[in-house]
Design an enzyme around this catalytic site. Structure first.
Site, PDB file in Angstrom:
ATOM      1  CG  ASP A 156       4.220  10.121  -4.310  1.00 28.64           C
ATOM      2  OD1 ASP A 156       4.283  10.571  -3.446  1.00 28.64           O
ATOM      3  OD2 ASP A 156       4.892   9.162  -4.984  1.00 28.64           O
ATOM      4  CB  SER A 188       5.389   4.112   2.422  1.00 27.23           C
ATOM      5  OG  SER A 188       6.000   3.120   1.852  1.00 27.23           O
ATOM      6  CG  ASP A 206       1.238  -1.806  -5.547  1.00 28.67           C
ATOM      7  OD1 ASP A 206       0.522  -2.913  -5.621  1.00 28.67           O
ATOM      8  OD2 ASP A 206       1.359  -1.209  -4.488  1.00 28.67           O
ATOM      9  NE  ARG A 253      -1.939  -1.334  -5.133  1.00 25.73           N
ATOM     10  CZ  ARG A 253      -2.105  -0.503  -4.116  1.00 25.73           C
ATOM     11  NH1 ARG A 253      -3.226   0.206  -4.049  1.00 25.73           N
ATOM     12  NH2 ARG A 253      -1.152  -0.039  -3.354  1.00 25.73           N
TER      13      ARG A 253
END
Lengths: 412, 412, 412, 412
Positions: free
Chosen positions: D14, D179, D123, D94
């Site tokens: 990505d 994932s 996120d 994050r």
């Protein structure tokens, strides 16, 4: 034609233009809908205006009774107050307006609902969360968040020009330097010159209340009776006027509250959309009931119930303010709040005087107050010596804590 | 002699008798101690009276400044209010009185501390929890919970007789049909005829405030400046009187608040010892500051900080009311409350008028209020279209919930 | 004879001596009462023992079903857990025992109730608050807080001597260096060598669970079905055992939980009487249900309902632990908690393995979980672009706050 | 060139495509930035890949120490756990990643920051709220919410095709049917076959922990020392390994926790964007520390501090989960949480065994636990008779309540 849209129509410039725009520029059939929440407008004139602009049908729904009984009273029962001061008059009205709008949309087989609330305010949220909650998937048209509409109408001037061009009647009256929104519970004022938060509102702005300076020099004495937290009877002690139905009782309190200058608030509040905004409110009946209800709880509600409930008032009020009246969290919270009201029955006497609501007496068949601790005697009486043990046991933690602190100090 | 006891001495009948009783019947040396918290008594007369009864020493401590700065102001910063209405004037005074008493006890090498609070009230708890917390293991003499004392003194009559027999001067003044307790922050009234909760207090009872009816027909306009939540300056806009020190500022607000009939409250409250009690309070300065402080928070405090903090006000107030000022939980709670005040700086203008405290303007160098959303522009502006996404995402839960309810219905 | 007293009788040394003491030294007729809460004792032997000591009557009440259905299950529905770890097995049993005791007292026309709980523990509080709540004014005899009893019995030795002198049978078994208290939900251990909090309990102490080391090397797979928060069916996937009644279901989970070493906890907890105490617990079925129930809530409970409810779990659990099961605050709190369970219906599959309860799957007809967000599509779908607006609006407060901080910095 | 954008670059498909897209289709100079949070990737290969795709510069920041010390430890101190089970491993990472990204953007004079988080997840919110809070007005590029990007890339297949077309290397490895996202604190798994919530994750999926079945048959015994809530020393009692630095200590606990099968959780959780999502997590060190820390609080924390704090854990955890680490409400909440940790000092011994973390002992110089209530004696001892008064006073409310209920009944 793309189908019907039900528009929440106020009769004002914005929604009149929107009505026309939906019709002409979006190709919908428009059903205009106005909720009568006690805003005291000429609703027949409004009907004609909507028809004149092109509405295929106009619904004018008298929601006043339902508003008082199912929205205002639950808020009173909960002592709901946003950020310590705002009694939520507008916040309570929106979910009801939107609920009825959805009902009409279903009945009419409409493909969409529309409203004229701005994109910076709370009302858009309250309308749309209710639409979504009551009719998942319904198309919502909110012109003040619509790119095309926004580029066509950049301000009031554009609206007026459009209205004139399209033959939409524009009120001749001079525009006031604020916007206001009245209903049975209150009138709210914001924007315009009120945006200067250092500036006091002009006296002439107020509509529901006189200035304390102009209020009578004599107290108005009333008695309010509650049943399980709901007001069921108001009596004017002086002239013996009695009101017992939710709507008439509430209107009467507005009347005498207004005459006595009660219920003005001027605050800067936090909108759900993340900005601060200044609002000025007049809430005469709501203020009186709020004070009377709190007082009655003083004698009828258990201490721990009250303290627990009090810690949840900010959340309850926030849910209303944010437009989450129809939400699962409101359901569970109301279960607790309603349960807390089972014994809030009795009456409170009040003196209204130049802006003041003075509690002057209360009584209840459900009272937990015990003059002379009489019923304590039934239970073996109150023995002051018990308090010694009570205090000592409560102190044990504190003693341990202090001994530890000393040990810490002695080590360092 | 069994050693010294430090007695919290008010000069009244109860503690005068207790002083003598401790001396004669318990064999202690008695050190009398009176906290000057602004109760406006003749403290020198009180000193002489204590000596006359037999006190070996008298401490009269001027705690007024400390009371305002370290007890009242933190409560104002916290918007502390018990059960929605009581501003905690007595509750705040007790821990300070008790703290100083413990200091004197240590200095004097006393073996015990004593107080004259009744066994049914909150004050005994506040005194004793503070004693325990600040001096674990100290002997506490609380005659109103002492079996012998209680059997000897069954009422006021017994006290008077004892006093007469022992040559203790008894005030000639007619006893009032209530008891009162004044300090800088307020005067509280309870008991006697006030126990009839349906009965309005006589106008003649009030001491710090005039009736709204007797207040001036003209507004008194003032401006209060806060720094990090604490009032640091009061200005009378009309006559330009300025007060900047905590004590003088607070006394001045009491004065002008009292003149304008501000700060009366009449409630039935829940004592820590599990009974309901009626209290009437006059809190002029506290009421003004409470309202002004809340208003300033409106423009300087973040929404989420406010809503979180608001949910904790009942707990904070409960801790004060219950006498847990010196407790570990108060420490952690104050960390949050004090942190929340870092930006509460600015000034509020108020009109005082016949019992009303009317906010008429506010400003702050720390304001988060953004007229015209100017600083939003710096951050890319407020885009109404963002609100569409905001509402839609917030609605997702509601939509899921409704779809589930429908499924439930369709199954049933 | 002074009348009847109903004694909560366990058959152990303490209550046997108390039975005799009430009879001989206090002159009461004693009705012995034992609640069968699944403690697996020889209740007939207990009956004979009580009669032998002198009880005029013995009630042995099988409360197991009621205990599971009306006390354990509501706690499971609430995810009740005290101080993050203790599942409240004893706390839940006491109000039920005391409630039935009061019922017997009424039936027998008794003048008092008595219990043998110590004066330092929680159980005395739980018993007595329930007595007071259910029978205001009833006389309570608590020998371990009675001056005479305490001076006569200063320790276990005195009890044994008294028992021998009075012909009360004393169990021959060696006393264990801890005390334990079993019921259907758990067995608790405390005191004795457990008071050394640095010391690990001996493996031989445990009764309901094997050590993880001795548990099977193969997972036991089960499925638990819930209806509105209550477990209604347990199925052992391996051998297809099925249990559907509250009691048998709960006993079965105890059995397979115990075999798999599930539910041991070793903590230092805070008693209501202000002291810390170490407790070790085995709660096999409770632990399994707690985990399964939480998991099912994950798919069936709205987020805001869960977050609100979660903030109240500590309070709910505290009320149980403190003995406030029968209290008005519990009533209002249960209204909220029960409302929150309306959709907690579905089933959870679990693997039990050497102390672990592993969730391996769940499903529900009331699920709000949406694989592939299918039903979102019904509502117009989830549009990632909405998230942009959602975030931006949520960020506005943060932006304002940062801009203010910068301004502060630039000024300093 | 439109200027520089700093892209949070993971090296995966990505963000590799996004890097190229920003460069080619949007015309930015791209600075790639990767936070090393312990994800154990070949960071040098990642650097080369970024350069190969066209990044003008690559920052690889070792944030591991800061992550443990300033993000993980504060969460441990707070017992932070989302919805009762999730230890917040991703949520904590994050804000740190985003904070450093903003620092680089400032240093580089970048005009924008970009990330590759999806538009349906948490996120994106955590990244962007942090960007907004730390750099108001910064341009944020989030391709997965960008209309053009979304229409170009409708799935993984489009990304692969684009990558191939543009010469971006695509990992040969077979794509896993889920994932995952690893960092020092945990690895999270979601999506793919995990979306079937009735399905147990394959054993082969797990990376940080072995299955309990494969864990050693012998306990690993460790001792963890805390100072004011932070772990400062871990000792393996068996082999005497000692770790004292935050990072090495944490990595060591991950290692031995993983070997013993500790820290797996499988839940359905509520995302901030309003949808439910299934997540599976492995958090070995975090789980061990969470349990040990809670236990130490048991002996060092005052009861009321704990109960108050416990009621706020859901809020604290929610703030972390929602991405509000840098927010004013987190500031005030942390003031309370940090204050609560002042005495949380001491050590806890644990046995790790096949998925279980068993507390086997604890001690503290700050202990409030009092074996034999020794220090109570200093304070006059614990007198069981005090408990009588304590209970009676606590019962008064309940008695009043019951008497009222009876009156109600007798009237009806």
């Amino acid at each position: 034609m793309k189908g019907k849209v039900v528009l929440a129509y106020s009769g004002g410039l914005d929604t009149s233009v929107i009505l026309h725009w939906l019709l002409e520029e979006r190709g919908y059939e428009v059903v205009a809908y106005t909720a009568d929440l006690g805003q005291r407008e000429d609703l027949e004139a409004l009907r004609e205006k909507a028809i004149g602009i092109g509405a295929s049908k106009v619904y004018i729904e008298d929601l006043r009774e339902e508003f008082v009984r199912d929205f205002i009273f639950p808020a009173i029962r909960a002592n709901a107050v946003y950020e310590g001061r705002y009694l939520l008059g507008t916040s309570l009205a929106r979910p009801l307006t939107a609920k009825k709008q959805i009902e009409i949309a279903k009945k009419e087989g409409a493909v969409a609902v529309a409203h004229g609330a701005t994109g910076k305010g709370n009302d858009q949220v309250r309308f749309e969360l209710t639409y979504h909650a009551l009719s998942p998937g319904i198309k919502i048209i909110a012109p003040w968040k619509d790119e095309e509409f926004l580029s066509e109408f950049q301000g009031r001037k554009d609206l007026i020009e459009y209205a004139k061009a399209k033959g939409i009647p524009v009120r001749a009256t001079k525009e006031e330097p604020w916007s206001s929104d009245p209903n049975l519970m209150h009138i709210s004022f914001e924007a315009g010159e009120l945006e200067d938060i250092a500036r006091r509102p002009r006296e002439s702005m107020f509509e529901m209340t006189v200035s304390s300076k102009d209020a009578p020099d004599k107290e108005t004495e009333i008695e309010i009776e509650f049943l399980k937290g709901d007001p069921v009877r108001v009596r004017n002690v002086t002239d013996d006027t009695v009101k017992e139905e939710p709507l008439s009782l509430f209107e009467y309190l507005n009347e005498i509250g207004g005459k006595n200058g009660i219920g003005r608030v001027d605050i800067v509040e936090n909108r759900f959309v993340g900005i601060k905004s200044r609002g000025v409110y007049e809430t005469p009946a709501g203020t009186i009931l709020h004070i009377a209800h709190r007082d009655l709880e003083g004698i009828t509600m258990d201490r721990e119930v009250m303290h627990l409930r009090d810690s949840l008032i900010p959340k309850f009020s926030e849910l209303i303010y944010y437009g989450l009246w129809y939400s699962p969290e409101m359901e569970v919270l109301r279960a607790l709040f309603d349960k807390s009201q089972e014994h809030v029955t009795g009456s409170v006497r009040l003196a209204l005087y130049k802006g003041n609501v003075i509690v002057i007496g209360r009584q209840s068949p459900e009272s937990l107050y015990d003059q002379g601790l009489a019923s304590m005697d039934i239970a073996g009486g109150y023995d002051p010596k018990d308090a010694a043990g009570f205090i000592k046991i409560n102190a044990l933690r504190l003693i341990s804590n202090t001994l530890r602190l000393r040990k810490d100090v002695s080590k360092s």
